[in-house]
Scaffold this motif. Structure first.
Motif, PDB file in Angstrom:
ATOM      1  N   GLY A 187     -60.260  50.184  21.260  1.00 11.67           N
ATOM      2  CA  GLY A 187     -60.361  48.093  21.363  1.00 11.67           C
ATOM      3  C   GLY A 187     -60.897  47.522  21.757  1.00 11.67           C
ATOM      4  O   GLY A 187     -61.575  47.417  21.304  1.00 11.67           O
ATOM      5  N   PHE A 188     -61.441  47.803  22.485  1.00 12.54           N
ATOM      6  CA  PHE A 188     -62.239  47.218  23.528  1.00 12.54           C
ATOM      7  C   PHE A 188     -63.748  47.333  23.348  1.00 12.54           C
ATOM      8  O   PHE A 188     -65.003  46.472  22.854  1.00 12.54           O
ATOM      9  CB  PHE A 188     -62.527  48.105  24.882  1.00 12.54           C
ATOM     10  CG  PHE A 188     -60.962  48.211  25.968  1.00 12.54           C
ATOM     11  CD1 PHE A 188     -61.297  45.814  26.250  1.00 12.54           C
ATOM     12  CD2 PHE A 188     -60.565  48.725  26.644  1.00 12.54           C
ATOM     13  CE1 PHE A 188     -59.743  46.082  27.300  1.00 12.54           C
ATOM     14  CE2 PHE A 188     -59.365  48.228  27.390  1.00 12.54           C
ATOM     15  CZ  PHE A 188     -59.409  46.884  28.013  1.00 12.54           C
ATOM     16  N   LEU A 199     -53.377  44.703  21.520  1.00 14.94           N
ATOM     17  CA  LEU A 199     -55.156  44.949  21.935  1.00 14.94           C
ATOM     18  C   LEU A 199     -56.068  45.094  21.175  1.00 14.94           C
ATOM     19  O   LEU A 199     -57.216  43.907  21.504  1.00 14.94           O
ATOM     20  CB  LEU A 199     -55.163  46.223  23.391  1.00 14.94           C
ATOM     21  CG  LEU A 199     -56.636  46.084  23.760  1.00 14.94           C
ATOM     22  CD1 LEU A 199     -56.358  45.802  25.463  1.00 14.94           C
ATOM     23  CD2 LEU A 199     -58.048  47.344  23.634  1.00 14.94           C
ATOM     24  N   ILE A 200     -55.727  45.202  20.334  1.00 18.83           N
ATOM     25  CA  ILE A 200     -57.120  45.740  19.065  1.00 18.83           C
ATOM     26  C   ILE A 200     -56.374  44.452  18.308  1.00 18.83           C
ATOM     27  O   ILE A 200     -57.698  43.730  18.218  1.00 18.83           O
ATOM     28  CB  ILE A 200     -56.510  47.698  17.957  1.00 18.83           C
ATOM     29  CG1 ILE A 200     -56.296  48.064  18.653  1.00 18.83           C
ATOM     30  CG2 ILE A 200     -57.633  46.920  16.960  1.00 18.83           C
ATOM     31  CD1 ILE A 200     -56.364  49.925  18.455  1.00 18.83           C
ATOM     32  N   VAL A 217     -67.515  50.210  15.569  1.00 21.19           N
ATOM     33  CA  VAL A 217     -66.827  51.450  15.750  1.00 21.19           C
ATOM     34  C   VAL A 217     -67.771  52.679  14.844  1.00 21.19           C
ATOM     35  O   VAL A 217     -67.449  54.284  15.215  1.00 21.19           O
ATOM     36  CB  VAL A 217     -65.089  52.240  15.297  1.00 21.19           C
ATOM     37  CG1 VAL A 217     -63.769  51.499  15.809  1.00 21.19           C
ATOM     38  CG2 VAL A 217     -65.343  51.753  13.730  1.00 21.19           C
ATOM     39  N   THR A 253     -70.110  41.030  16.681  1.00 18.22           N
ATOM     40  CA  THR A 253     -69.521  40.632  16.261  1.00 18.22           C
ATOM     41  C   THR A 253     -69.245  40.999  18.192  1.00 18.22           C
ATOM     42  O   THR A 253     -68.860  41.963  18.502  1.00 18.22           O
ATOM     43  CB  THR A 253     -68.109  40.943  16.414  1.00 18.22           C
ATOM     44  OG1 THR A 253     -68.099  41.856  15.827  1.00 18.22           O
ATOM     45  CG2 THR A 253     -69.063  39.888  14.369  1.00 18.22           C
ATOM     46  N   THR A 260     -58.865  41.807  18.668  1.00 14.29           N
ATOM     47  CA  THR A 260     -59.943  41.452  18.720  1.00 14.29           C
ATOM     48  C   THR A 260     -60.714  40.652  16.977  1.00 14.29           C
ATOM     49  O   THR A 260     -61.356  40.526  17.397  1.00 14.29           O
ATOM     50  CB  THR A 260     -60.912  43.027  18.869  1.00 14.29           C
ATOM     51  OG1 THR A 260     -60.649  43.734  18.216  1.00 14.29           O
ATOM     52  CG2 THR A 260     -59.898  43.951  19.683  1.00 14.29           C
ATOM     53  N   TYR A 268     -64.523  48.190  19.960  1.00 11.37           N
ATOM     54  CA  TYR A 268     -65.073  47.417  18.784  1.00 11.37           C
ATOM     55  C   TYR A 268     -64.935  45.572  19.278  1.00 11.37           C
ATOM     56  O   TYR A 268     -65.169  44.724  18.621  1.00 11.37           O
ATOM     57  CB  TYR A 268     -63.085  47.502  17.948  1.00 11.37           C
ATOM     58  CG  TYR A 268     -63.800  46.724  16.860  1.00 11.37           C
ATOM     59  CD1 TYR A 268     -64.388  47.071  15.618  1.00 11.37           C
ATOM     60  CD2 TYR A 268     -63.044  45.795  16.395  1.00 11.37           C
ATOM     61  CE1 TYR A 268     -64.861  46.430  14.260  1.00 11.37           C
ATOM     62  CE2 TYR A 268     -63.165  44.981  15.368  1.00 11.37           C
ATOM     63  CZ  TYR A 268     -64.055  45.106  14.456  1.00 11.37           C
ATOM     64  OH  TYR A 268     -63.890  44.755  13.343  1.00 11.37           O
ATOM     65  N   ALA A 269     -63.412  45.688  20.475  1.00 10.95           N
ATOM     66  CA  ALA A 269     -64.118  44.138  21.155  1.00 10.95           C
ATOM     67  C   ALA A 269     -65.312  43.839  21.205  1.00 10.95           C
ATOM     68  O   ALA A 269     -65.782  42.224  20.899  1.00 10.95           O
ATOM     69  CB  ALA A 269     -63.187  43.745  21.889  1.00 10.95           C
ATOM     70  N   LEU A 317     -57.297  54.969  21.967  1.00 10.54           N
ATOM     71  CA  LEU A 317     -57.253  54.555  21.273  1.00 10.54           C
ATOM     72  C   LEU A 317     -57.500  52.691  22.242  1.00 10.54           C
ATOM     73  O   LEU A 317     -58.019  51.964  21.555  1.00 10.54           O
ATOM     74  CB  LEU A 317     -55.800  53.806  20.728  1.00 10.54           C
ATOM     75  CG  LEU A 317     -55.084  53.278  19.673  1.00 10.54           C
ATOM     76  CD1 LEU A 317     -56.367  52.983  18.054  1.00 10.54           C
ATOM     77  CD2 LEU A 317     -54.178  53.295  19.255  1.00 10.54           C
ATOM     78  N   ALA A 318     -56.988  52.616  23.488  1.00 10.41           N
ATOM     79  CA  ALA A 318     -56.803  50.824  23.525  1.00 10.41           C
ATOM     80  C   ALA A 318     -58.503  51.063  23.847  1.00 10.41           C
ATOM     81  O   ALA A 318     -59.669  50.248  23.528  1.00 10.41           O
ATOM     82  CB  ALA A 318     -56.631  51.363  25.031  1.00 10.41           C
ATOM     83  N   PHE A 334     -62.912  55.754  15.683  1.00 12.89           N
ATOM     84  CA  PHE A 334     -61.904  55.697  14.820  1.00 12.89           C
ATOM     85  C   PHE A 334     -61.688  56.800  14.050  1.00 12.89           C
ATOM     86  O   PHE A 334     -60.363  57.680  14.188  1.00 12.89           O
ATOM     87  CB  PHE A 334     -61.753  54.769  14.041  1.00 12.89           C
ATOM     88  CG  PHE A 334     -60.258  54.152  13.967  1.00 12.89           C
ATOM     89  CD1 PHE A 334     -59.942  53.703  15.110  1.00 12.89           C
ATOM     90  CD2 PHE A 334     -59.663  54.182  12.190  1.00 12.89           C
ATOM     91  CE1 PHE A 334     -58.710  53.188  14.886  1.00 12.89           C
ATOM     92  CE2 PHE A 334     -58.332  54.248  12.967  1.00 12.89           C
ATOM     93  CZ  PHE A 334     -57.458  53.580  13.715  1.00 12.89           C
ATOM     94  N   TYR A 385     -61.155  59.417  16.365  1.00  6.62           N
ATOM     95  CA  TYR A 385     -59.450  59.202  16.996  1.00  6.62           C
ATOM     96  C   TYR A 385     -58.646  60.067  16.163  1.00  6.62           C
ATOM     97  O   TYR A 385     -57.728  60.931  16.647  1.00  6.62           O
ATOM     98  CB  TYR A 385     -59.115  57.805  17.142  1.00  6.62           C
ATOM     99  CG  TYR A 385     -57.675  57.319  17.595  1.00  6.62           C
ATOM    100  CD1 TYR A 385     -57.390  58.219  18.694  1.00  6.62           C
ATOM    101  CD2 TYR A 385     -57.050  57.062  16.429  1.00  6.62           C
ATOM    102  CE1 TYR A 385     -55.463  57.716  18.631  1.00  6.62           C
ATOM    103  CE2 TYR A 385     -55.490  56.838  16.845  1.00  6.62           C
ATOM    104  CZ  TYR A 385     -55.584  56.725  17.178  1.00  6.62           C
ATOM    105  OH  TYR A 385     -53.691  56.733  17.721  1.00  6.62           O
ATOM    106  N   VAL A 386     -58.759  59.465  14.413  1.00 11.06           N
ATOM    107  CA  VAL A 386     -57.447  60.671  14.109  1.00 11.06           C
ATOM    108  C   VAL A 386     -57.989  61.634  13.666  1.00 11.06           C
ATOM    109  O   VAL A 386     -57.105  62.526  14.052  1.00 11.06           O
ATOM    110  CB  VAL A 386     -58.032  59.677  11.833  1.00 11.06           C
ATOM    111  CG1 VAL A 386     -56.773  60.343  10.723  1.00 11.06           C
ATOM    112  CG2 VAL A 386     -57.775  58.617  12.086  1.00 11.06           C
TER     113      VAL A 386
END
Lengths: 560, 179
Positions: free
Chosen positions: A185-186, B44-45, A194, A542, B48, A188-189, A181-182, A137, A140-141
């Protein structure tokens, strides 16, 4: 004092200076100038210290706010990061000095320049953050930070051509950021973290297909930023219209940040090399398509933009091989290419200053009109084409050696393509050389802003602030000095190729052995004297998407 | 553990609409597309972070139902919202400037690309034939635009004005005029 306290400085110092400069405004140019040059010099010094420390003692890790990983944010300077930091700091410093030379010569002290310099510092901070980020992340920033400053820089002055070129650039960059970003998100899911050191372990236990999906998404996002072939068309469209120092620093650094991100994710997060064939094909196409574009161009800046795309292929080739030799070649080539490409764009800016344009159809005889510029163009151009004994040759040789060691039909194809690309690069720069520098100056001097060819005023040079460039018989001393310094740096890579190759080799070794990185971020034994908690990577992961484990379940387990 | 179907559908719809809008020529539509896609990524985030209604950090983890939701995604979304906000402001300024300069906010083709593509061949360029070349190229657009204040140089390239079409015209004219 331990060295790891220095790690955040390359990010903090430029940001602080940028804030100060915005407060100062266009007043007191001397203070402004001292502040900028001083800050970037300090960043360079810090980066050198970090490189020495990272090379001697292993990765330097700073936990921000005193929270250790994985709770807190970490900045990590390992050999690759520190090396990239040193090169980027050196290059940004030279470009800054060059831009002062150009700004002085154009007598621009007004608004655009007052925006340019702080924004340039923010760009430097963003590049540093992307190199140092220890989690996705923050990466990304860092990307956003450098992209935002680049948006401002590429549309500086708000002229017609820059707005047109900037629009494409902004939209494509933003799209890649949304993809990134997406993808985060994936990730992290799927893993619940991250932090890259933590991801290195957790991605391994994921389902194969999920992992491949994550890998491809990250690769696509970084690939757009690095301008590898199927997603590279934005670059030659948008770079050439920006002011010379801006294009130079973009060409040198921004795509390389994407390459760095690809190297980092492919080695640390996905070291199994499952998509190496894909990467090989991509590198082959990037080289060939890029250089064919370069051959067709008549404008120096556009030709250079296409060679920039083409030579990204070499670095991707090294990453695709994934071997220690391949990564050594890639790291060496990145270092070489940042310097050379920046130098060439700075020289193109000087050509613009002598002739008013960089279109080779309109200029000629520069070798006799401006012999100094000719020399400053010739050396890096030959270096780019890979003429022995320059570092470009050594970098290509290292990659080809790594390829032959790896073997395989596809690899040999890429090797052939890389030799061909080198040859065509020589052709492209020789064409520019013979037209712009070598032929007799029979062409009439360019006419400014008359839009003679009906295709807009793109071919006419513009100053930093977007005015039509004024030509000079004499070159501002700062511009020459800064460019000469970069040419000398490029030559230094040739002279000191041995130590640099050794350093690249050690960096590659560190990349191949990802435990070094993970251990540096993760475990630090509890200090018996202070009783301070060591860094610990907490399990379990998780995983709401794949349903393995998630934080709620973990908490359930903790409650009796 | 499953993910909310509603959220997944929302993400899908946002991304789909965003992609459609981003393919438009008008920068304002592109901007809206980007905003939609960014929000899609944010949702999306958010998805999660766990089931809706669970409390974030609760002491030793004892929420009402023994679960807690992950607070970190919301922090990430906050960052990304701020970034999108700044981006929207910048793009609006860009669209406004584009409108100021050329009376519309359409994203244009690369002029130099078109120049290279429409270059008939080297010799006609060297012979100085470019004057006729551009004249034919942009003639009709200048006629179409009587307003002298708006410079007619950069034509928005639409389907009717693509490179192939231009080249056809140029080639024909060139052939006629060459001795």
């Amino acid at each position: 004092m331990s060295v790891d306290l220095l790690v955040p400085l390359p990010v903090i110092l430029p940001l602080l200076a940028a804030g100060l400069k915005f407060a100062l405004g266009p007043r007191s140019p001397l203070v402004n100038r001292t502040l900028s040059v001083g800050t970037l010099s300090a960043v360079l010094a810090v980066a050198v210290v970090l490189l020495v420390a990272a090379d001697r003692d292993g990765p330097q890790v700073a936990s921000l706010g005193g929270w250790d990983a994985p709770v807190g944010i970490v900045l990590v300077a390992d050999r690759l990061s520190a090396l990239m930091l040193v090169i980027s700091a050196a290059v940004t410093l030279c470009v800054l000095v060059y831009s002062y030379g150009q700004g002085n010569a154009d007598d621009e002290e007004g608004l655009p320049l007052a925006v340019f310099h702080p924004t340039f510092l923010v760009l430097a901070a963003g590049v540093s953050l992307a190199f140092l980020a220890g989690d996705l992340f923050n990466l990304y920033v860092g990307f956003e930070l450098l992209l935002f400053s680049s948006f401002v820089l590429i549309t500086l002055g708000g002229t017609r051509s820059r707005i047109r070129a900037g629009t494409t650039y902004v939209v494509v960059s933003v799209l890649s950021s949304i993809l990134l970003l997406a993808a985060i998100g994936f990730v992290y899911a799927a893993t619940g973290t991250v932090n890259m050191a933590q991801l290195a372990g957790r991605l391994d236990v994921l389902d194969e297909s999920v992992r491949l999906g994550l890998q491809l998404m990250l690769l696509l996002a970084f690939g757009i930023k690095a301008a590898v072939f199927p997603v590279s068309a934005w670059l030659p469209d948008s770079y050439p219209t920006a002011p010379a120092p801006v294009t130079a620093v973009f060409a040198g650094l921004l795509t390389k940040v994407g390459v760095y991100a690809i190297i980092r994710t492919e080695t640390l997060l996905f070291p199994d090399g499952r998509i190496s064939d894909l990467l090989l094909v991509v590198s082959l196409l990037t080289m060939i398509v890029g250089i064919l574009g370069a051959v067709a161009q008549t404008d120096i800046k556009r030709m250079l933009s296409f060679t920039l795309v083409s030579h990204i292929g070499y670095m991707v080739f090294g990453v695709a091989l994934g071997t220690r030799l391949g990564l050594t070649g890639a790291v060496f080539y990145v270092v070489h290419h940042i310097t050379i490409q920046t130098t060439l764009f700075l020289t193109a800016g000087m050509v613009e200053r002598v002739a008013g344009t960089t279109s080779t159809e309109r200029i000629g005889g520069l070798a006799s009109i401006a012999p100094l510029v000719a020399v400053l163009f010739f050396i890096p151009a030959m270096n780019l084409a890979g003429i022995p004994p320059f570092s470009g040759f050594l970098g290509k040789l290292a990659l080809i050696q790594a390829g032959t060691a790896a073997g395989g039909v596809l690899v040999w194809l890429v090797i052939v393509a890389s030799v061909l690309t080198s040859l065509l690069t020589l052709y492209a720069v020789a064409k520019v050389w013979s037209r712009a520098f070598w032929r007799a100056p029979h062409v009439a001097l360019p006419l400014y802003g008359d839009d003679e060819d009906g295709f807009g005023d793109d071919v006419v040079g513009e100053t930093l602030g977007g005015h039509t460039i004024s030509t000079f018989d004499t070159m501002p001393r700062l511009m020459v000095g800064a460019t000469a310094a970069l040419v000398a740096l490029g030559l230094a890579f040739t002279v000191a190729a041995g130590p640099l190759a050794d350093l690249s080799d050690r960096a590659a070794g560190e990349l191949r052995d990802r435990d070094v990185y993970v251990r540096a971020v993760a475990p630090r034994p509890v200090d018996p004297e202070t009783g301070r908690m060591g860094r610990g990577i907490a399990d379990p992961p998780t995983n709401p998407l794949t349903g393995l484990r998630r934080s709620g379940d973990a908490v359930d387990g903790a409650t009796p | 553990m499953s993910i909310s179907l509603v959220l997944a559908a929302v993400v899908g719809v946002l991304f789909a609409c965003g992609v459609v809008l981003i393919l438009e020529r008008s920068l304002t539509r592109v901007l809206i597309g980007i905003a939609l896609m960014s929000n899609g990524a944010n949702v999306l985030i958010l998805a999660t972070g766990g089931r809706a209604g669970d409390a974030p950090i609760v002491g030793d983890g004892a929420g009402a139902n023994g679960r807690m939701s992950d607070p970190l995604p919301q922090v990430m979304i906050l960052t990304s919202i701020v970034i999108t906000f700044a981006l929207t402001a910048f793009l609006l300024a860009l669209a406004y400037r584009s409108w100021q300069l050329q009376g519309h906010d359409e994203v244009q083709d690369d002029v130099e690309d078109r120049r290279v593509a429409s270059r008939p061949d080297e010799e006609s360029l060297d012979a100085g034939a470019d004057a006729e070349l551009e004249h034919t190229d942009f003639d009709d657009d200048e006629d179409a635009d009587p307003n002298e204040d708006v410079p007619p140089v950069q034509v928005p390239v639409t389907a009717e004005h693509d490179v192939v079409g231009d080249r056809g015209v140029v080639g024909a004219e060139d052939g006629e005029e060459r001795p």
